[in-house]
Design an enzyme around this catalytic site. Structure first.
Site, PDB file in Angstrom:
ATOM      1  N   ASP A  93      51.172  12.271  12.361  1.00 31.88           N
ATOM      2  CA  ASP A  93      52.492  12.767  12.757  1.00 31.88           C
ATOM      3  C   ASP A  93      53.419  12.575  11.554  1.00 31.88           C
ATOM      4  O   ASP A  93      53.070  11.916  10.572  1.00 31.88           O
ATOM      5  CB  ASP A  93      52.985  12.050  14.019  1.00 31.88           C
ATOM      6  CG  ASP A  93      54.002  12.892  14.803  1.00 31.88           C
ATOM      7  OD1 ASP A  93      54.496  13.897  14.251  1.00 31.88           O
ATOM      8  OD2 ASP A  93      54.309  12.540  15.953  1.00 31.88           O
ATOM      9  N   ASP A 128      59.120  18.694  12.906  1.00 28.43           N
ATOM     10  CA  ASP A 128      59.758  19.507  13.941  1.00 28.43           C
ATOM     11  C   ASP A 128      60.926  18.715  14.530  1.00 28.43           C
ATOM     12  O   ASP A 128      61.030  17.509  14.313  1.00 28.43           O
ATOM     13  CB  ASP A 128      58.754  19.855  15.044  1.00 28.43           C
ATOM     14  CG  ASP A 128      58.091  18.611  15.633  1.00 28.43           C
ATOM     15  OD1 ASP A 128      57.542  17.804  14.851  1.00 28.43           O
ATOM     16  OD2 ASP A 128      58.129  18.419  16.862  1.00 28.43           O
ATOM     17  N   ALA A 196      58.410  16.909  22.611  1.00 32.20           N
ATOM     18  CA  ALA A 196      59.599  16.390  23.304  1.00 32.20           C
ATOM     19  C   ALA A 196      59.433  16.309  24.817  1.00 32.20           C
ATOM     20  O   ALA A 196      60.386  16.526  25.574  1.00 32.20           O
ATOM     21  CB  ALA A 196      60.831  17.221  22.936  1.00 32.20           C
ATOM     22  N   CYS A 279      38.195  -2.562  38.632  1.00 29.94           N
ATOM     23  CA  CYS A 279      37.597  -1.813  37.522  1.00 29.94           C
ATOM     24  C   CYS A 279      36.341  -2.544  37.095  1.00 29.94           C
ATOM     25  O   CYS A 279      36.241  -3.759  37.242  1.00 29.94           O
ATOM     26  CB  CYS A 279      38.597  -1.758  36.370  1.00 29.94           C
ATOM     27  SG  CYS A 279      37.929  -1.134  34.809  1.00 29.94           S
TER      28      CYS A 279
HETATM   29  N1  GUN Z   1      55.549  12.622  19.413  1.00 26.34           N
HETATM   30  C1  GUN Z   1      56.031  12.708  20.678  1.00 26.34           C
HETATM   31  N2  GUN Z   1      56.795  13.819  20.820  1.00 26.34           N
HETATM   32  C2  GUN Z   1      56.782  14.459  19.629  1.00 26.34           C
HETATM   33  C3  GUN Z   1      57.382  15.674  19.158  1.00 26.34           C
HETATM   34  O1  GUN Z   1      58.082  16.398  19.871  1.00 26.34           O
HETATM   35  N3  GUN Z   1      57.133  16.007  17.843  1.00 26.34           N
HETATM   36  C4  GUN Z   1      56.367  15.222  17.027  1.00 26.34           C
HETATM   37  N4  GUN Z   1      56.156  15.615  15.769  1.00 26.34           N
HETATM   38  N5  GUN Z   1      55.797  14.079  17.453  1.00 26.34           N
HETATM   39  C5  GUN Z   1      56.014  13.706  18.730  1.00 26.34           C
HETATM   40 ZN    ZN Z   2      38.730  -2.660  33.218  1.00 22.66          ZN
END
Ligand code: GUN
Ligand code: ZN
Length: 381
Positions: A93, A128, A196, A279
């Site tokens: 990211d 973004d 988002a 679990c």
């Molecule tokens: N991680 C969680 N939401 C977003 C997003 O809208 N854009 C990016 N780049 N990373 C994220």
């Molecule tokens: Zn477990």
């Protein structure tokens, strides 16, 4: 890049597929979970994810590495795969999330894309703008225009065999999300995260989430690989897959573990409230809740994170098997019973079912009820 995603089979709009990640030299089976790795704080190491959980793909944050005094040089020298000790696909990211949290970041989209390329990312992300829900239409439009400019700029960069994400924004305006999806589809970029949505999930707005994802999907081409950014609770995986999402990432397994929260496919429990573990993973088979409570903080956190991962990967296997059997919607319905907000999400999914006509392989909203159990025993004598 040529088509890197192939769908093998559908159930509702959910699908089993394969994402080819050329720079990593691997093909990832989808739906896939991308555990978030914090390079400074590895609760479960990437090597363990690979060997113990069969992880084929993970995600980390290039902006954290870019700004790190102790890791920037090592990652530039060794590359991400060696630094993290992971041979599968690594998604990075860009700092957009930090942008949304803190209002600014000190890097441009071009700089951070170059950095992602240099450190050997397999799937990179431009910066973004994660426009939150419910902002004014003007804000949503103008931020979307910025996001789209950055996608266009990213498409101009020579990124070799690295894939690039084209995030789809547009806040809570379905028509903007659809337009953003169509724009992203034409960008020449490769993977399509719906962005988002974390604020919506935090507020249990699953019906809004379904509307937003459906709208983005209408704009995208049917064959596009779709990532739901920040979706990490196994409770919602089935719903998201039934909407046509292929990739999920989340730090939830680790963040929850940090404050003693234990995930199940229906709820989140606090360790303090558990007398028994519901679990049979390796952690829950080897310990009682009381034993776990008596361990020191780090050890307890690690074991809880491992359990949370076991539940998450287990739910993905359940989902994949349901798709094979044609019973994904029954699973979504069962999961929707766990929380009223999930039920709203399920109802919203049914409202959109007609739009998925081309890919239903069962009669919506359900397939025919099975007349035999999976192992061949008839249900009725
Ligand atoms: N991680 C969680 N939401 C977003 C997003 O809208 N854009 C990016 N780049 N990373 C994220
Ligand atoms: Zn477990």
């Amino acid at each position: 890049m040529a088509d890197v995603f192939e769908v093998d089979r559908y159930d509702a709009a959910g699908r089993l597929g394969e994402l080819e990640v050329p720079r990593a030299g691997v093909t990832v089976e989808t739906p896939a979970l991308l555990p978030v790795i914090n390079p400074h704080l590895q609760t479960v190491t990437p090597a363990e994810l690979e060997s113990e959980f069969g992880a084929e793909i993970l995600i980390t944050n290039s902006y954290v590495l870019y700004g790190s005094e102790d890791l920037r040089e090592p990652v530039e020298q060794q590359g991400l795969h060696e630094l993290l000790d992971f041979s599968g696909a690594i998604v990075t990211d860009s700092g957009s999330f930090q942008l949304a949290e803190y209002g600014e970041i000190d890097v441009t989209s071009e700089e951070i894309l170059d950095f992602q390329y240099d450190i050997g990312s397999d799937i990179a992300t431009p910066v973004d703008i994660p426009t939150p829900p419910d902002v004014s239409r003007e804000q949503a439009e103008s931020e979307l225009a910025t996001t789209e400019d950055r996608l266009a700029a990213a498409a101009e960069v020579d990124t070799g065999d690295m894939l690039v994400n084209a995030p789809v924004q547009g806040s809570t305006y379905p028509d903007l999300r659809e337009q953003a999806g169509a724009h992203a589809a034409q960008s020449g970029l490769d993977v399509f995260p719906v962005g988002a949505v974390v604020p919506m999930m935090n507020e249990y707005r699953y019906a809004d989430l379904v509307d937003v994802v459906s709208a983005a999907k209408r704009g995208l081409s049917e064959s596009a690989p779709v990532h739901l950014f920040g979706a990490g609770h196994p409770m919602m995986f089935a719903l998201a897959v039934a909407l046509g999402c292929d990739l999920f990432d989340s730090a939830a397994y680790a963040i929850y573990a940090r404050d003693d929260r234990y995930m199940t496919v229906r709820t989140t429990e606090h360790l303090e409230d558990l007398a028994y573990f519901p679990c049979s993973c390796s952690v829950c088979s080897a310990h009682t809740p009381a034993e776990l409570r008596s361990l020191n903080g780090d050890e307890r956190e690690r074991l809880l994170a491992e359990h949370n991962l076991h539940v998450s990967y287990g739910e993905l296997r359940t989902i994949k098997q349901a798709i094979r059997r044609g019973s994904l919607m029954e699973l979504v319905e069962a999961r929707a019973r766990s929380h009223p907000a999930m039920l709203d999400g399920y109802r919203a999914l049914l409202d959109h079912a007609d739009r998925f006509d081309e890919c239903w392989n069962v009669q919506p909203p359900f397939g025919p009820f099975p007349t035999e159990l999976a192992d061949g025993y008839p249900l009725t004598a």
